[in-house]
Design an enzyme around this catalytic site. Structure first.
Site, short mmCIF file in Angstrom:
data_model
loop_
_atom_site.label_atom_id
_atom_site.label_comp_id
_atom_site.label_asym_id
_atom_site.label_seq_id
_atom_site.Cartn_x
_atom_site.Cartn_y
_atom_site.Cartn_z
N CYS A 1 -1.53 0.79 9.19
CA CYS A 1 -0.90 1.46 8.06
C CYS A 1 -0.26 2.73 8.61
CB CYS A 1 -1.98 1.76 7.03
SG CYS A 1 -1.38 2.56 5.55
N ARG B 1 -4.68 -4.25 9.66
CA ARG B 1 -3.54 -3.65 8.97
C ARG B 1 -3.30 -2.27 9.56
NH1 ARG B 1 -3.39 -0.27 4.20
NH2 ARG B 1 -5.60 -0.71 3.91
N CYS C 1 0.84 -1.21 0.00
CA CYS C 1 0.00 0.00 0.00
C CYS C 1 0.86 1.25 0.00
CB CYS C 1 -0.95 0.01 1.20
SG CYS C 1 -0.13 0.25 2.79
N HIS D 1 -3.28 4.93 10.39
CA HIS D 1 -4.63 4.42 10.59
C HIS D 1 -4.59 2.90 10.63
CE1 HIS D 1 -5.48 8.48 9.08
NE2 HIS D 1 -6.58 8.40 9.82
N HIS E 1 0.56 11.41 15.97
CA HIS E 1 -0.22 10.73 14.94
C HIS E 1 0.70 9.74 14.22
CE1 HIS E 1 -2.93 10.09 11.54
NE2 HIS E 1 -1.88 10.29 10.75
N ASP F 1 -8.43 -4.99 7.00
CA ASP F 1 -8.17 -5.84 5.83
C ASP F 1 -6.77 -6.45 5.89
OD1 ASP F 1 -6.60 -3.65 5.42
OD2 ASP F 1 -7.51 -3.03 3.54
#
Ligand code: ZN
Length: 130
Positions: free
Chosen positions: A117, A115, A65, A103, A100, A107
């Site tokens: 990410c 996941r 990704c 997210h 931060h 999936d």
């Protein structure tokens, strides 16, 4: 827990480079594929802002990704509902300093199906001592 790291916006801006500040303190997102080169091998990932342990190296998987992806948390991570950008997502932040990170999406691979990410700029890889 009394080890939370709380700094002013000005302090963070002073300590972090522009991109790290934008991503971790302003909930930005780095360009995909900007951190392809984390070393493989035993180790873990810590928060670039405060050094808290966030993910185990063996939880990292190749998701294609464009961002480092992990199947489970390996440390103190807070999850928040994020309704920005017209989507409902789950934002993940460092529990210790509220950086931060990225997210989490439903999936990922088994057994967690998750996941995480994560922006590579928010992470620092720490190899296991040999
Ligand atoms: Zn942190």
């Amino acid at each position: 827990m009394t080890d939370r790291v709380i700094k002013s916006d000005a302090e963070w801006r002073d300590e972090l480079d522009d991109e790290t500040y934008r991503v971790t303190r302003q909930a930005g997102t780095e360009r995909p594929f900007s951190h392809p080169g984390f070393p493989k091998g035993p180790g873990h990932y810590e928060c670039v802002c405060c050094g808290a342990r966030l993910f185990d190296g063996d939880a990292k998987f190749e998701s294609y990704c464009g961002w480092p992806s992990f199947s489970r948390p390996g440390g103190a991570i807070d999850e928040h509902r994020d309704a920005s950008h017209g989507m409902t997502r789950t934002e993940v932040r460092c529990h210790r300093c509220d950086a931060h990170l990225g997210h989490v999406f439903p999936d990922g691979p088994p057994p967690t199906g998750l996941r995480y990410c994560i922006n590579g700029v928010a992470l620092r890889f720490v190899p296991d001592a040999v």
